[in-house]
Design a protein around this motif. Structure first.
Motif, mmCIF file in Angstrom:
data_model
loop_
_atom_site.group_PDB
_atom_site.id
_atom_site.type_symbol
_atom_site.label_atom_id
_atom_site.label_comp_id
_atom_site.label_asym_id
_atom_site.label_seq_id
_atom_site.Cartn_x
_atom_site.Cartn_y
_atom_site.Cartn_z
ATOM 1 N N LEU A 9 0.618 -1.178 0.186
ATOM 2 C CA LEU A 9 -0.015 0.060 0.022
ATOM 3 C C LEU A 9 0.774 1.330 -0.001
ATOM 4 O O LEU A 9 0.601 2.092 0.683
ATOM 5 N N ASN A 10 2.105 1.082 -0.807
ATOM 6 C CA ASN A 10 2.778 2.456 -0.750
ATOM 7 C C ASN A 10 3.147 2.640 -2.285
ATOM 8 O O ASN A 10 4.139 2.336 -3.168
ATOM 9 N N LEU A 11 1.835 3.434 -2.913
ATOM 10 C CA LEU A 11 2.054 3.429 -4.221
ATOM 11 C C LEU A 11 2.205 5.172 -4.751
ATOM 12 O O LEU A 11 1.702 5.887 -4.240
ATOM 13 N N SER A 12 3.229 5.344 -5.682
ATOM 14 C CA SER A 12 3.358 6.761 -5.925
ATOM 15 C C SER A 12 2.485 6.935 -7.088
ATOM 16 O O SER A 12 1.995 5.913 -7.854
ATOM 17 N N GLU A 13 2.214 8.172 -7.425
ATOM 18 C CA GLU A 13 1.325 8.390 -8.631
ATOM 19 C C GLU A 13 2.237 8.047 -10.124
ATOM 20 O O GLU A 13 1.385 7.600 -10.739
ATOM 21 N N GLU A 14 3.451 8.053 -10.101
ATOM 22 C CA GLU A 14 4.160 7.558 -11.158
ATOM 23 C C GLU A 14 3.930 6.102 -11.610
ATOM 24 O O GLU A 14 3.455 5.498 -12.776
ATOM 25 N N VAL A 15 3.851 5.343 -10.244
ATOM 26 C CA VAL A 15 3.792 3.762 -10.659
ATOM 27 C C VAL A 15 2.132 3.805 -11.110
ATOM 28 O O VAL A 15 1.855 2.850 -11.716
ATOM 29 N N TYR A 16 1.191 4.280 -10.347
ATOM 30 C CA TYR A 16 -0.208 4.253 -10.608
ATOM 31 C C TYR A 16 -0.552 4.611 -12.260
ATOM 32 O O TYR A 16 -1.101 3.810 -12.943
ATOM 33 N N PHE A 17 0.226 5.511 -12.779
ATOM 34 C CA PHE A 17 0.062 5.890 -14.155
ATOM 35 C C PHE A 17 0.480 4.809 -15.000
ATOM 36 O O PHE A 17 -0.059 4.307 -16.141
ATOM 37 N N SER A 18 1.585 4.057 -14.414
ATOM 38 C CA SER A 18 2.339 2.960 -15.300
ATOM 39 C C SER A 18 1.380 1.722 -15.454
ATOM 40 O O SER A 18 1.000 1.066 -16.369
ATOM 41 N N ILE A 19 0.581 1.749 -14.170
ATOM 42 C CA ILE A 19 -0.334 0.573 -14.188
ATOM 43 C C ILE A 19 -1.497 0.507 -15.007
ATOM 44 O O ILE A 19 -1.775 -0.174 -15.890
#
Length: 320
Positions: free
Chosen positions: A154-164
């Motif tokens: 549960l430690n997600l950055s915006e950058e990783v979210y957009f990659s997902i």
């Protein structure tokens, strides 16, 4: 969306004929399931993007219809598999395949749809389209696995979210536009531009879907479902990165340990709203929409371009 449907109404009807033939099976059980799927298809936005992207470059051909069918076959396969992974019993207000025929059958149905799509392209030498869509399948799988991996801590950055979301959602819409464009455009730069256009629309589309999780409206899936599944979406990511440490700790505890408690889920939803997470995600969604429209406006003015713009605006303005 009405403008888009009016322009390609006959094309959509012909596409449906192609799709129905593409999923037909000689196995009675499989044929019943295929009929169930065909009767409960959604808004068919991805085939619409294929057809309109093609029309932007010229007249629709049989290759275009096959491209639209492949996109819909792959999309349906991923939905069937997603319902198994998410243990979901509903899809668009109806029972999911796994709810009616159990997980084993649902997985095999998804595999069947994928194989039918691949064969549809291979048997007609549509190698360019197959290459475009195969890349989308790879990105979708990577996006889903990345989401599962990151959900653990549960430690997600915006950058990783957009990659997902670029992988799991935007890649298919991006490929739908590129596949459609490849059947009529001659210049590779225009196909690539439509691919970028589709990706921007797909990003906006997924953020809109994520926002529905914080809505009280009946949208065909349970509100707060992402929280129950420990999925960190943009509204929640923004809240966790911008709220007080004590609130952040409480939200994370609820998502990890009390995500099936309606009252606790309601607390998280209210916390996200109060922290400005909804407004922030909405702003990001509209930014992606505007970037998509800027790419679209590089093409000459036409009723097809207007219809595509109408469809883009629908993705962010829709109520379900």
């Amino acid at each position: 969306m009405k403008k888009a449907i009016q322009l390609i109404d006959q094309d959509l009807t012909r596409f449906e004929e192609y799709f129905s033939k593409a999923v037909k099976s000689n196995v009675p059980l499989l044929d019943r399931i295929m009929q169930y799927i065909v009767k409960r298809k959604g808004k068919q936005m991805r085939p619409m993007f294929v057809l309109l992207s093609a029309k932007l470059g010229g007249e629709i051909t049989t290759t275009t219809y096959r491209a639209a069918s492949l996109v819909e076959l792959l999309h349906t396969a991923t939905l069937v598999h997603d319902d198994v992974v998410d243990e979901s019993t509903e899809r668009r207000g109806f029972f999911s395949i796994n709810a009616l025929w159990k997980n084993k059958v649902a997985v095999l149905v998804g595999d069947y749809l994928l194989s039918k799509g691949l064969l549809l392209s291979l048997n007609n030498n549509d190698y360019k389209i197959l290459q475009i869509l195969s890349e989308a399948v790879r990105q979708m799988s990577e996006g889903e696995l990345l989401q599962i991996e990151k959900a653990r801590n549960l430690n997600l950055s915006e950058e990783v979210y957009f990659s997902i979301i670029k992988g799991k959602t935007a890649s298919l819409l991006s490929s739908a536009c590129a596949a459609g464009a490849s059947t009529t455009f001659c210049e590779e730069k225009n196909i690539e531009k439509m691919q970028q256009f589709g990706e921007k629309v797909g990003m906006a589309f997924q953020i809109k879907d994520d926002l529905f999780d914080y809505s009280a409206e009946n949208i065909g899936k349970p509100t707060g479902n992402d929280i129950k599944e420990k999925k960190l979406t943009l509204p929640l990511i923004y809240t966790l990165n911008n709220c007080a440490p004590t609130l952040r700790k409480k939200i994370i505890y609820i998502v990890k340990n009390e995500n099936r408690d309606p009252e606790k889920v309601g607390f998280v939803i209210n916390a996200v709203k109060n922290a400005g997470g909804i407004d922030y995600a909405t702003k990001k969604m509209l930014n992606f929409r505007d970037e998509a429209l800027a790419l679209l406006h590089e093409f000459s003015v036409s009723e097809i371009r207007d219809a595509l713009e109408d469809l883009v605006r629908y993705t962010t303005d829709r109520e379900y």
